[in-house]
Design an enzyme around this catalytic site. Structure first.
Site: not given
Length: 436
Positions: A189-191, A120, A49-50, A109, A116, A114
Site C-alpha cells: 500500500g502506498a497511501g 483525513q 478512518t481506520c 484516536s 494523520q 496522531e
C-alpha cells in the site's frame, strides 16, 4: 439549525463492525448524498478512518435527522440497523462541536495525538465541498477544527506521546525479529499510512524497504523517497517470501494477503520467522495467518491495547485544555453571530424611520437652511442611538451567556422586524477553499 454528529469508533464498536462500516471516498460521498435526501438535513460530511466512521450533519430537526442518518448509514454499509444501533454515539450542538475539535486534534484516536487525522479531516471536507454537500455551517466548523488541531500540535507537546500505529507495530515486530537493521521490510500500500510506514522503517535502519501497490507509479514514488524499491502487485507472493516484516495498509475491500500467500512464502524461508502488521480497516491480512507456524499477525486490536495508556499522559491533558478553550471561544463567536443580524436589521429599520421623518419635516419647513437641517438630523440620530444602545448592548451580553437567541426574537417581535430583513443581513458567505 443544529449540528448532529452520529458515528461509531474503536471506543465502543467491535473491530468486525468497524470493518463493515469503513467507507472509501466514493462510498462516503454516496452516503452524504443519501443523508441529504432527508428533509431534516441541509449539509453533510462523512469522515471514515481506520478506527471511526462518522456523519456530521446540519439539521433542521434533531429526531428526524437522527432517524434518517441512522437508516442511511445502515443501508450504505449493508448492516442491519439493530446490529448498528447499540454501538452508535450521538453528539448534538455544543457536544458535537467539542467532539469535532477533539477528533481533528487526534485526541480521540486510537493512537492519541496522531497527526494523520488532520489530513483525513481535510480530505473529507474537501471532498464534500467538491460535491456541494457542505455549506457555511459545517465548513466553518471543520475549518476551525483544523486550525485548532494545528494549534494543538504546534503549541503543546502532544507529539511526544503520539505514538503512531506504525511505531506500535514496529515495536511488536522487533519483539519477534529483533532490530530491523538486518531485516527486509515489505510495505503493501502506498497511501498516507503506507508512506508513513516506509518512512518509519527506513528511520529504524531497515536493511531493505520494498513497496507494492496497485498503482505502480505511487509505489515507485514512495519507494524512491526512502531509498527503497518498488515491485508490481503481480509479484506479491515473491515479495512476501523475501520480507521479514510486512506492513499492510491498502484500504482495499477484502483481503490482499491471504493465508495461502503466506504459507507459500513461509515454505521458501527455511524456518525464518515473519511478522505481518495489518493497519488496514477492513483488514488486509487474513486472520488465519496467525495460525501458521513461523508467522505472527498483529492487527489494530492488538495495537490499540498497546497504545491505550497514552491518553493519561500530562501532555494530553494540556492539549485537551487548549481544545476546551477553543470550543468555548467558538461557541461565544457563534452566539454573537446569531444575534448580529437582528441588531443590524433593527438599526436599519431605525435608519429608515429617521429618513422618512426628516423627509416629511423638509416638506413642512421649507425655510430651514442646510445648517439647521443638519443639526436637526444629528439630534434625531443621537436620540435614536441612545434609545437603541441599551438593547444592543444587552443582546450582545446575553449572547455571551448563551441566551441571545430568545432576546433577539423578542426584539424582532417588539419592533416588528420583517424576517426577510433579518435573513438578508445573515446571508451565508461564500464557502472558502480548503484550508491548507
Amino acid at each position: 439549525m443544529s449540528l448532529v454528529v452520529l458515528g461509531l469508533s474503536h471506543h465502543g464498536a467491535p473491530l468486525g463492525l468497524l470493518e463493515s462500516v469503513a467507507l472509501d471516498g466514493p462510498a462516503a460521498t454516496d452516503l452524504e448524498t443519501a443523508v441529504l435526501r432527508s428533509e431534516h438535513v441541509t449539509e453533510a460530511v462523512v469522515l471514515s478512518t481506520c478506527n471511526r466512521t462518522e456523519v456530521y450533519a446540519e439539521s433542521l430537526t434533531f429526531h428526524g435527522a437522527l432517524v434518517d442518518i441512522t437508516n442511511a448509514l445502515a443501508q450504505a454499509c449493508s448492516v442491519d440497523r439493530a446490529e448498528l444501533q447499540p454501538h452508535l454515539y450521538v453528539h448534538y450542538e455544543d457536544r458535537g462541536i467539542a467532539h469535532a475539535f477533539t477528533v481533528a486534534a487526534g485526541l480521540d484516536s486510537m493512537a492519541v495525538g496522531e497527526a494523520q487525522i488532520l489530513g483525513q479531516v481535510r480530505r473529507s471536507l474537501s471532498r464534500a465541498q467538491k460535491h456541494g454537500h457542505v455549506g457555511p455551517a459545517l465548513n466553518g466548523l471543520l475549518q476551525q477544527g483544523l486550525r485548532v488541531a494545528k494549534r494543538v500540535h504546534s503549541e503543546t507537546e502532544i507529539d511526544l506521546v503520539s505514538g503512531s500505529l506504525v511505531q506500535a507495530g514496529i515495536t511488536r515486530a522487533e519483539a519477534v525479529l529483533g532490530g530491523l537493521g538486518a531485516r527486509s521490510v515489505l510495505v503493501v500500500g502506498a497511501g498516507g499510512m503506507g508512506a508513513l510506514a516506509a518512512t518509519t522503517v527506513s528511520r529504524h535502519g531497515a536493511r531493505e524497504v520494498v513497496v507494492v501497490n496497485r498503482n505502480p507509479d505511487r509505489a515507485v514514488g514512495v519507494a524512491e523517497r526512502v531509498g527503497g524499491r518498488a515491485r508490481p502487485l503481480a509479484e506479491l507472493t515473491e515479495a512476501l517470501a523475501d520480507a521479514d516484516l510486512v506492513i499492510a495498509s491498502t484500504g482495499a475491500r477484502g483481503q490482499v494477503v491471504t493465508a495461502e500467500h503466506v504459507a507459500a512464502a513461509l515454505a521458501t524461508r527455511g524456518g525464518r520467522p515473519q511478522v505481518y502488521v495489518d493497519l488496514a480497516l477492513p483488514h488486509d491480512v487474513e486472520l488465519d495467518v496467525d495460525a501458521l507456524e513461523g508467522a505472527t499477525r498483529v492487527g489494530l486490536a492488538e495495537l490499540g491495547e498497546d497504545l491505550a495508556e497514552a491518553g493519561s499522559a500530562p501532555q494530553v491533558a494540556v492539549a485537551r485544555e487548549l481544545v476546551t478553550a477553543e470550543v468555548a471561544a467558538y461557541l461565544l463567536q457563534r452566539s454573537a453571530q446569531a444575534v448580529a443580524p437582528t441588531v443590524t436589521a433593527l438599526r436599519a429599520r431605525a435608519g429608515e424611520v429617521v429618513d422618512a421623518e426628516l423627509t416629511r419635516l423638509e416638506r413642512r419647513t421649507p425655510g430651514l437652511d442646510d445648517h439647521e437641517r443638519a443639526e436637526v438630523r444629528r439630534a434625531v440620530e443621537r436620540v435614536v442611538d441612545k434609545l437603541l444602545h441599551t438593547p444592543t448592548v444587552r443582546v450582545k451580553e446575553l449572547a455571551r451567556d448563551g441566551q441571545g437567541g430568545s432576546y433577539a426574537r423578542a426584539l424582532s417581535d417588539l419592533f416588528d422586524l420583517d424576517p426577510r430583513d433579518v435573513s438578508l443581513v445573515s446571508a451565508p458567505p461564500a464557502i472558502p477553499g480548503e484550508d491548507a
